[in-house]
Design a protein around this motif. Structure first.
Motif, PDB file in Angstrom:
ATOM      1  N   LEU A 200       0.803  -1.207   0.000  1.00 32.48           N
ATOM      2  CA  LEU A 200       0.000   0.000   0.000  1.00 32.48           C
ATOM      3  C   LEU A 200       0.847   1.273   0.000  1.00 32.48           C
ATOM      4  N   THR A 201       2.125   1.145   0.249  1.00 29.33           N
ATOM      5  CA  THR A 201       3.027   2.286   0.146  1.00 29.33           C
ATOM      6  C   THR A 201       4.426   1.779  -0.160  1.00 29.33           C
ATOM      7  N   GLY A 202       5.268   2.680  -0.670  1.00 29.31           N
ATOM      8  CA  GLY A 202       6.621   2.298  -1.063  1.00 29.31           C
ATOM      9  C   GLY A 202       7.667   3.118  -0.329  1.00 29.31           C
ATOM     10  N   LYS A 203       8.919   2.859  -0.635  1.00 29.91           N
ATOM     11  CA  LYS A 203      10.020   3.523   0.052  1.00 29.91           C
ATOM     12  C   LYS A 203      10.292   4.925  -0.478  1.00 29.91           C
TER      13      LYS A 203
ATOM     14  N   ASN B  75      -7.036   4.127  -5.354  1.00 33.90           N
ATOM     15  CA  ASN B  75      -7.560   3.486  -4.153  1.00 33.90           C
ATOM     16  C   ASN B  75      -6.610   2.381  -3.707  1.00 33.90           C
ATOM     17  N   ASP B  76      -6.912   1.737  -2.596  1.00 33.21           N
ATOM     18  CA  ASP B  76      -6.003   0.734  -2.040  1.00 33.21           C
ATOM     19  C   ASP B  76      -5.801  -0.452  -2.983  1.00 33.21           C
ATOM     20  N   ALA B  77      -6.866  -0.895  -3.663  1.00 31.74           N
ATOM     21  CA  ALA B  77      -6.740  -2.028  -4.582  1.00 31.74           C
ATOM     22  C   ALA B  77      -5.803  -1.686  -5.733  1.00 31.74           C
ATOM     23  N   GLN B  78      -5.882  -0.463  -6.251  1.00 32.06           N
ATOM     24  CA  GLN B  78      -4.997  -0.048  -7.338  1.00 32.06           C
ATOM     25  C   GLN B  78      -3.571   0.131  -6.854  1.00 32.06           C
ATOM     26  N   LEU B  79      -3.394   0.538  -5.601  1.00 31.80           N
ATOM     27  CA  LEU B  79      -2.047   0.707  -5.051  1.00 31.80           C
ATOM     28  C   LEU B  79      -1.286  -0.619  -5.031  1.00 31.80           C
ATOM     29  N   VAL B  80      -1.987  -1.718  -4.807  1.00 31.56           N
ATOM     30  CA  VAL B  80      -1.319  -3.031  -4.790  1.00 31.56           C
ATOM     31  C   VAL B  80      -0.644  -3.295  -6.123  1.00 31.56           C
ATOM     32  N   TRP B  81      -1.354  -3.053  -7.236  1.00 25.77           N
ATOM     33  CA  TRP B  81      -0.773  -3.309  -8.558  1.00 25.77           C
ATOM     34  C   TRP B  81       0.305  -2.285  -8.887  1.00 25.77           C
ATOM     35  N   TYR B  82       0.119  -1.047  -8.448  1.00 24.35           N
ATOM     36  CA  TYR B  82       1.136  -0.030  -8.709  1.00 24.35           C
ATOM     37  C   TYR B  82       2.474  -0.411  -8.068  1.00 24.35           C
TER      38      TYR B  82
ATOM     39  N   GLY C 273       8.091  -3.076  -8.579  1.00 24.82           N
ATOM     40  CA  GLY C 273       9.167  -3.825  -7.944  1.00 24.82           C
ATOM     41  C   GLY C 273       9.219  -3.783  -6.442  1.00 24.82           C
ATOM     42  N   ASP C 274       8.194  -3.255  -5.768  1.00 25.41           N
ATOM     43  CA  ASP C 274       8.204  -3.251  -4.302  1.00 25.41           C
ATOM     44  C   ASP C 274       7.958  -4.663  -3.781  1.00 25.41           C
ATOM     45  N   ARG C 275       8.619  -5.001  -2.669  1.00 24.87           N
ATOM     46  CA  ARG C 275       8.641  -6.393  -2.211  1.00 24.87           C
ATOM     47  C   ARG C 275       7.937  -6.624  -0.882  1.00 24.87           C
ATOM     48  N   GLY C 276       7.011  -5.767  -0.548  1.00 29.34           N
ATOM     49  CA  GLY C 276       6.257  -6.013   0.664  1.00 29.34           C
ATOM     50  C   GLY C 276       5.338  -7.218   0.512  1.00 29.34           C
ATOM     51  N   ARG C 277       4.979  -7.817   1.620  1.00 30.53           N
ATOM     52  CA  ARG C 277       4.023  -8.936   1.605  1.00 30.53           C
ATOM     53  C   ARG C 277       2.608  -8.373   1.708  1.00 30.53           C
ATOM     54  N   HIS C 278       1.706  -8.898   0.881  1.00 30.19           N
ATOM     55  CA  HIS C 278       0.353  -8.365   0.895  1.00 30.19           C
ATOM     56  C   HIS C 278      -0.648  -9.500   0.753  1.00 30.19           C
TER      57      HIS C 278
ATOM     58  N   MET D 196      11.506  -9.465 -10.576  1.00 31.78           N
ATOM     59  CA  MET D 196      10.819  -8.762 -11.655  1.00 31.78           C
ATOM     60  C   MET D 196      11.814  -8.472 -12.766  1.00 31.78           C
ATOM     61  N   LYS D 197      11.403  -8.719 -13.990  1.00 35.21           N
ATOM     62  CA  LYS D 197      12.258  -8.439 -15.149  1.00 35.21           C
ATOM     63  C   LYS D 197      11.447  -7.674 -16.183  1.00 35.21           C
TER      64      LYS D 197
END
Length: 394
Positions: free
Chosen positions: A175-178, A243-250, A255-260, A280-281
């Motif tokens: 839901l968020t990145g670095k 929204n939160d659902a779209q943030l997951v795909w973004y 390349g973010d590696r959080g667990r969801h 990711m490639k």
């Protein structure tokens, strides 16, 4: 002998003159330590309002009934002016200590200010001698004054609560990145990238003016705010929202590696699956004079949280993986199509083409016309400890 003694004393005095001393020191009790900054701009008048949330060093250090007891952990000062420079001077109409913002942890910007543009805000921060551009920037989806005057449960200082939530969200969700700090925003905006910053929703109830009232209230949803949604920025200006659902795909496609943990409908059943990006490639090739961007995602799956369904054979595992491959490919591709229709290059296609096809004469046009394919390969590595959920006898 006397000559040597005199020469030695002269040299010693010369070195003494070069030693530095604390002639311009400032005592701690003369500083106003800022923990969080909020900025709002009125779109009609152009009036700028800055909120400085300042740590109260007396809070929690004195016994009840003594001077300093039962005091708020922070105090929020609100000051307005026609420019940020004017605000820096007029703050001392009400602030009795020297403003020190190098201690700040969070920058909050109102949604209406973000829609006008944050270029002046980041320039103001960068130009200050003790300013900090390494702090996260968040957008307030609601009245910023309400958020700046709200106490948070568990963490006495609201900036600590936000900072801790961001770190936990980065590790435990998509839901968020670095890359959400002010210096990240500046770097990406100067490269004409499109980025997403986290948002804070308004408080659920009227904020309490007493920190003791908040501490005594068992309901942590009241007088609290939540991090949710993402503000889309292009050229220093907020142009949309995810929204939160779209943030997951973004975040997954970047390349973010959080667990969801996400719930999917597989063969008519709802299944909660934890996703984690392993690899990711992204590469580019040409097809009929059109650039094709291929994104390959290798995901690790876990059904530890899937109390609705437990695969009991290798065939069921392979069928689950195959179905999730298709579902994730379809949903992530639908997300890309949505961003493309709105003109948001959230997957940084233009940047990828610039790196892999540097001699292309029309990079911007090629990025708009590029075909994007997404391939997903999932692998179920962990399941729960039960072989079959309890179903009862009825």
């Amino acid at each position: 002998m006397a000559y040597r003694y005199a020469a030695g004393m002269f040299i010693l005095m010369m070195f003494t003159a070069l030693l530095t001393a604390c002639w311009d020191k400032t005592e701690m009790n003369e500083l106003a330590l800022v923990s969080m900054v909020g900025v709002d701009i009125d779109p009609d008048s152009g009036k700028k309002t800055v909120y400085y949330q300042i740590i109260n060093p007396l809070s929690g250090t004195s016994a009840r009934g003594t001077p300093g007891g039962e005091q708020a952990p922070v105090y929020t000062y609100e000051i307005s002016g026609s420019s940020f420079g004017e605000i820096k001077s007029t703050i001392y109409k009400m602030l009795p200590r020297k403003l020190f913002i190098a201690h700040s942890k969070i920058l909050l910007v109102s949604r209406r200010a973000a829609r006008q543009g944050v270029r002046d805000i980041v320039n103001f921060i960068e130009m200050q001698p003790n300013g900090r551009s390494s702090v996260p920037m968040l957008i307030i989806d609601g009245p910023i004054s309400q958020v700046m005057k709200t106490f948070t449960p568990l963490e006495r200082v609201p900036s600590d609560a936000i900072d801790s939530r961001l770190k936990l969200l980065i590790r435990n969700s998509l839901l968020t990145g670095k890359h959400i700090k002010v210096n990240d925003v500046i770097e990406r905006m100067e490269k004409s990238d499109t980025i997403v910053l986290p948002m804070i929703a308004g408080t659920t109830e009227k904020p309490s003016s007493n920190s003791g009232e908040t501490a005594a209230d068992i309901d942590a949803n009241q007088n609290n705010f939540i991090i949710g949604g993402g503000a889309v920025f292009r050229d220093y200006r907020m142009v949309g929202k995810l929204n939160d659902a779209q943030l997951v795909w973004y975040h997954l496609l970047n390349g973010d590696r959080g667990r969801h943990v996400r719930r999917f409908q597989v063969e008519g059943k709802q299944v909660s699956v934890e996703l984690r990006l392993v690899r990711m490639k992204r590469d580019v090739y040409r097809q009929s004079d059109q650039p094709v961007v291929r994104i390959r995602l290798d995901l690790e799956l876990s059904t530890t949280w899937a109390n609705e369904f437990v695969p009991r054979s290798r065939a069921e595992v392979e069928r689950l993986e195959s179905n999730l491959n298709r579902i994730i490919e379809d949903e992530s591709l639908a997300f890309y199509q949505m961003t493309r229709e709105r003109g948001w290059d959230l997957l940084r296609i233009r940047d990828l083409l610039r790196k892999q096809t540097p001699n292309h004469p029309y990079i911007d046009q090629a990025a708009k016309n590029a075909k994007v394919t997404i391939e997903v390969a999932t692998r179920l590595l962990r399941t729960g400890s039960m072989n079959q959920p309890y179903e009862g006898t009825g």
